[in-house]
Design a protein around this motif. Structure first.
Motif, PDB file in Angstrom:
ATOM      1  N   GLU A 158       0.832  -1.206   0.000  1.00 55.26           N
ATOM      2  CA  GLU A 158       0.000   0.000   0.000  1.00 55.26           C
ATOM      3  C   GLU A 158       0.876   1.269   0.000  1.00 55.26           C
ATOM      4  O   GLU A 158       0.647   2.209  -0.764  1.00 55.26           O
ATOM      5  N   LEU A 159       1.895   1.280   0.863  1.00 56.42           N
ATOM      6  CA  LEU A 159       2.774   2.454   0.935  1.00 56.42           C
ATOM      7  C   LEU A 159       3.572   2.632  -0.358  1.00 56.42           C
ATOM      8  O   LEU A 159       3.820   3.751  -0.793  1.00 56.42           O
ATOM      9  N   SER A 160       3.973   1.511  -0.973  1.00 57.89           N
ATOM     10  CA  SER A 160       4.726   1.578  -2.228  1.00 57.89           C
ATOM     11  C   SER A 160       3.889   2.223  -3.323  1.00 57.89           C
ATOM     12  O   SER A 160       4.390   2.992  -4.143  1.00 57.89           O
ATOM     13  N   GLU A 161       2.583   1.890  -3.330  1.00 64.38           N
ATOM     14  CA  GLU A 161       1.692   2.474  -4.345  1.00 64.38           C
ATOM     15  C   GLU A 161       1.415   3.947  -4.029  1.00 64.38           C
ATOM     16  O   GLU A 161       1.484   4.809  -4.900  1.00 64.38           O
ATOM     17  N   LYS A 162       1.135   4.219  -2.763  1.00 65.31           N
ATOM     18  CA  LYS A 162       0.769   5.576  -2.351  1.00 65.31           C
ATOM     19  C   LYS A 162       1.905   6.567  -2.606  1.00 65.31           C
ATOM     20  O   LYS A 162       1.691   7.695  -3.013  1.00 65.31           O
ATOM     21  N   TYR A 163       3.148   6.131  -2.335  1.00 63.72           N
ATOM     22  CA  TYR A 163       4.296   7.030  -2.466  1.00 63.72           C
ATOM     23  C   TYR A 163       5.244   6.600  -3.594  1.00 63.72           C
ATOM     24  O   TYR A 163       6.452   6.746  -3.496  1.00 63.72           O
ATOM     25  N   SER A 164       4.634   6.058  -4.662  1.00 63.65           N
ATOM     26  CA  SER A 164       5.457   5.486  -5.747  1.00 63.65           C
ATOM     27  C   SER A 164       6.407   6.504  -6.382  1.00 63.65           C
ATOM     28  O   SER A 164       7.446   6.146  -6.922  1.00 63.65           O
ATOM     29  N   ASP A 165       6.080   7.803  -6.289  1.00 55.48           N
ATOM     30  CA  ASP A 165       6.960   8.842  -6.863  1.00 55.48           C
ATOM     31  C   ASP A 165       8.282   8.955  -6.110  1.00 55.48           C
ATOM     32  O   ASP A 165       9.211   9.605  -6.570  1.00 55.48           O
ATOM     33  N   HIS A 166       8.346   8.350  -4.915  1.00 54.94           N
ATOM     34  CA  HIS A 166       9.526   8.547  -4.060  1.00 54.94           C
ATOM     35  C   HIS A 166      10.297   7.260  -3.779  1.00 54.94           C
ATOM     36  O   HIS A 166      10.926   7.134  -2.732  1.00 54.94           O
ATOM     37  N   SER A 167      10.234   6.302  -4.714  1.00 55.90           N
ATOM     38  CA  SER A 167      10.993   5.035  -4.608  1.00 55.90           C
ATOM     39  C   SER A 167      11.047   4.490  -3.178  1.00 55.90           C
ATOM     40  O   SER A 167      12.130   4.338  -2.610  1.00 55.90           O
ATOM     41  N   PRO A 168       9.886   4.203  -2.549  1.00 59.79           N
ATOM     42  CA  PRO A 168       9.893   3.839  -1.128  1.00 59.79           C
ATOM     43  C   PRO A 168      10.776   2.629  -0.800  1.00 59.79           C
ATOM     44  O   PRO A 168      10.787   1.649  -1.538  1.00 59.79           O
ATOM     45  N   LEU A 169      11.491   2.754   0.316  1.00 63.27           N
ATOM     46  CA  LEU A 169      12.316   1.657   0.821  1.00 63.27           C
ATOM     47  C   LEU A 169      11.858   1.346   2.240  1.00 63.27           C
ATOM     48  O   LEU A 169      11.373   2.233   2.947  1.00 63.27           O
ATOM     49  N   PHE A 170      12.023   0.079   2.641  1.00 62.14           N
ATOM     50  CA  PHE A 170      11.547  -0.340   3.967  1.00 62.14           C
ATOM     51  C   PHE A 170      12.710  -0.939   4.733  1.00 62.14           C
ATOM     52  O   PHE A 170      13.316  -1.905   4.285  1.00 62.14           O
ATOM     53  N   ILE A 171      13.014  -0.314   5.882  1.00 63.08           N
ATOM     54  CA  ILE A 171      14.211  -0.720   6.610  1.00 63.08           C
ATOM     55  C   ILE A 171      13.957  -0.827   8.109  1.00 63.08           C
ATOM     56  O   ILE A 171      12.934  -0.362   8.616  1.00 63.08           O
ATOM     57  N   SER A 172      14.919  -1.448   8.778  1.00 64.29           N
ATOM     58  CA  SER A 172      14.970  -1.362  10.237  1.00 64.29           C
ATOM     59  C   SER A 172      16.423  -1.098  10.590  1.00 64.29           C
ATOM     60  O   SER A 172      17.281  -1.940  10.359  1.00 64.29           O
ATOM     61  N   VAL A 173      16.666   0.077  11.113  1.00 64.19           N
ATOM     62  CA  VAL A 173      18.023   0.437  11.532  1.00 64.19           C
ATOM     63  C   VAL A 173      18.465  -0.512  12.644  1.00 64.19           C
ATOM     64  O   VAL A 173      19.626  -0.898  12.736  1.00 64.19           O
ATOM     65  N   LYS A 174      17.499  -0.933  13.458  1.00 63.40           N
ATOM     66  CA  LYS A 174      17.795  -1.793  14.609  1.00 63.40           C
ATOM     67  C   LYS A 174      18.294  -3.173  14.175  1.00 63.40           C
ATOM     68  O   LYS A 174      19.251  -3.698  14.733  1.00 63.40           O
ATOM     69  N   THR A 175      17.632  -3.763  13.155  1.00 66.46           N
ATOM     70  CA  THR A 175      17.997  -5.135  12.759  1.00 66.46           C
ATOM     71  C   THR A 175      18.860  -5.173  11.499  1.00 66.46           C
ATOM     72  O   THR A 175      19.382  -6.216  11.143  1.00 66.46           O
ATOM     73  N   GLY A 176      18.968  -4.025  10.814  1.00 70.03           N
ATOM     74  CA  GLY A 176      19.796  -4.004   9.599  1.00 70.03           C
ATOM     75  C   GLY A 176      19.049  -4.368   8.322  1.00 70.03           C
ATOM     76  O   GLY A 176      19.612  -4.355   7.228  1.00 70.03           O
ATOM     77  N   ILE A 177      17.747  -4.649   8.437  1.00 68.98           N
ATOM     78  CA  ILE A 177      16.943  -4.973   7.246  1.00 68.98           C
ATOM     79  C   ILE A 177      16.953  -3.786   6.290  1.00 68.98           C
ATOM     80  O   ILE A 177      16.734  -2.645   6.696  1.00 68.98           O
ATOM     81  N   GLY A 178      17.175  -4.050   5.004  1.00 70.02           N
ATOM     82  CA  GLY A 178      16.989  -3.026   3.965  1.00 70.02           C
ATOM     83  C   GLY A 178      18.122  -2.033   3.780  1.00 70.02           C
ATOM     84  O   GLY A 178      18.051  -1.173   2.909  1.00 70.02           O
ATOM     85  N   ILE A 179      19.193  -2.133   4.581  1.00 69.34           N
ATOM     86  CA  ILE A 179      20.278  -1.142   4.478  1.00 69.34           C
ATOM     87  C   ILE A 179      20.980  -1.242   3.116  1.00 69.34           C
ATOM     88  O   ILE A 179      21.275  -0.237   2.473  1.00 69.34           O
ATOM     89  N   GLU A 180      21.194  -2.485   2.657  1.00 62.69           N
ATOM     90  CA  GLU A 180      21.854  -2.672   1.345  1.00 62.69           C
ATOM     91  C   GLU A 180      21.001  -2.107   0.217  1.00 62.69           C
ATOM     92  O   GLU A 180      21.519  -1.611  -0.778  1.00 62.69           O
ATOM     93  N   GLU A 181      19.676  -2.196   0.392  1.00 59.35           N
ATOM     94  CA  GLU A 181      18.756  -1.649  -0.630  1.00 59.35           C
ATOM     95  C   GLU A 181      18.962  -0.148  -0.803  1.00 59.35           C
ATOM     96  O   GLU A 181      18.849   0.393  -1.895  1.00 59.35           O
ATOM     97  N   ILE A 182      19.240   0.535   0.318  1.00 64.75           N
ATOM     98  CA  ILE A 182      19.471   1.988   0.248  1.00 64.75           C
ATOM     99  C   ILE A 182      20.677   2.251  -0.648  1.00 64.75           C
ATOM    100  O   ILE A 182      20.637   3.105  -1.535  1.00 64.75           O
ATOM    101  N   LYS A 183      21.752   1.497  -0.432  1.00 64.32           N
ATOM    102  CA  LYS A 183      22.972   1.705  -1.228  1.00 64.32           C
ATOM    103  C   LYS A 183      22.710   1.436  -2.707  1.00 64.32           C
ATOM    104  O   LYS A 183      23.179   2.165  -3.572  1.00 64.32           O
TER     105      LYS A 183
END
Length: 204
Positions: A171-196
């Motif tokens: 839902e968030l990906s569709e709603k904010y599709s203009d802003h290439s949404p990424l989903f992360i957790s700084v605490k667990t490290g999920i999604g950090i590589e996706e940012i790079k």
């Protein structure tokens, strides 16, 4: 005594305002140097206490103060990241957290500390995905960015704290599709590589 408190607050405000003026001049000089050296720049923005400084620390390997205080990142920090995909070092800056209801005298001063956000090639807008006021706070940050003259292009939405909340990523990906949404957790490290990866793609 209320009068004493008011006087104390006024003198605090003056100190902060003077400090900000000095920082603005320094920041302008730093920006000019970076542009001359041809560095690509990325700036982290977002509401107060969304995990900006923690993300900055993970991406740059620095250990900055990650505090829930108004002035923790007053003098924004700058670090480097090496993006393997494009074989390039880029500069990453962590800017102040945006807050609602700032005293009018401070608003202009804060805008001046956000110079890096206006000039950065890409903005990572960090959002607390577990915050019930999430959409409202996205709006506040966007308004400040518009006020300081930043166009909405090149702004990537980074939804943090997905380990702490049920997040409908589709839902968030569709709603904010203009802003290439990424989903992360700084605490667990999920999604950090996706940012790079996203930065590499957008900075090619």
């Amino acid at each position: 005594n209320t009068e004493l408190m008011k006087r104390h607050w006024r003198s605090e405000m003056k100190t902060v305002t003077d400090q900000l003026k000095k920082l603005t001049k320094e920041r302008e000089r730093q920006l000019e140097r970076r542009i001359e050296q041809g560095f690509k720049t990325v700036s982290i923005v977002g509401y107060t206490n969304v995990g900006k400084t923690s993300l900055f620390n993970i991406l740059t390997g620095k250990k900055n103060l990650a505090e829930n205080t108004l002035f923790a990142t007053l003098n924004s920090s700058v670090g480097k990241i090496y993006l393997q995909e494009i074989g390039q070092e880029i500069l990453l800056s962590d800017t102040i957290g945006f807050i609602r209801n700032l005293p009018p005298r401070l608003i202009d001063a804060f805008k001046s500390t956000l110079l890096e956000s206006i000039h950065a090639d890409i903005l990572l807008h960090v959002i607390d995905a577990s915050d019930p006021e999430m959409d409202h706070k996205i709006g506040i940050v966007n308004k400040i960015l518009t006020d300081i003259g930043r166009v909405s292009e090149g702004i990537v939405y980074v939804f943090n704290k997905i380990d702490q909340a049920h997040v409908d990523q589709k839902e968030l990906s569709e709603k904010y599709s203009d802003h290439s949404p990424l989903f992360i957790s700084v605490k667990t490290g999920i999604g950090i590589e996706e940012i790079k990866k996203t930065l590499s793609l957008q900075l090619k």
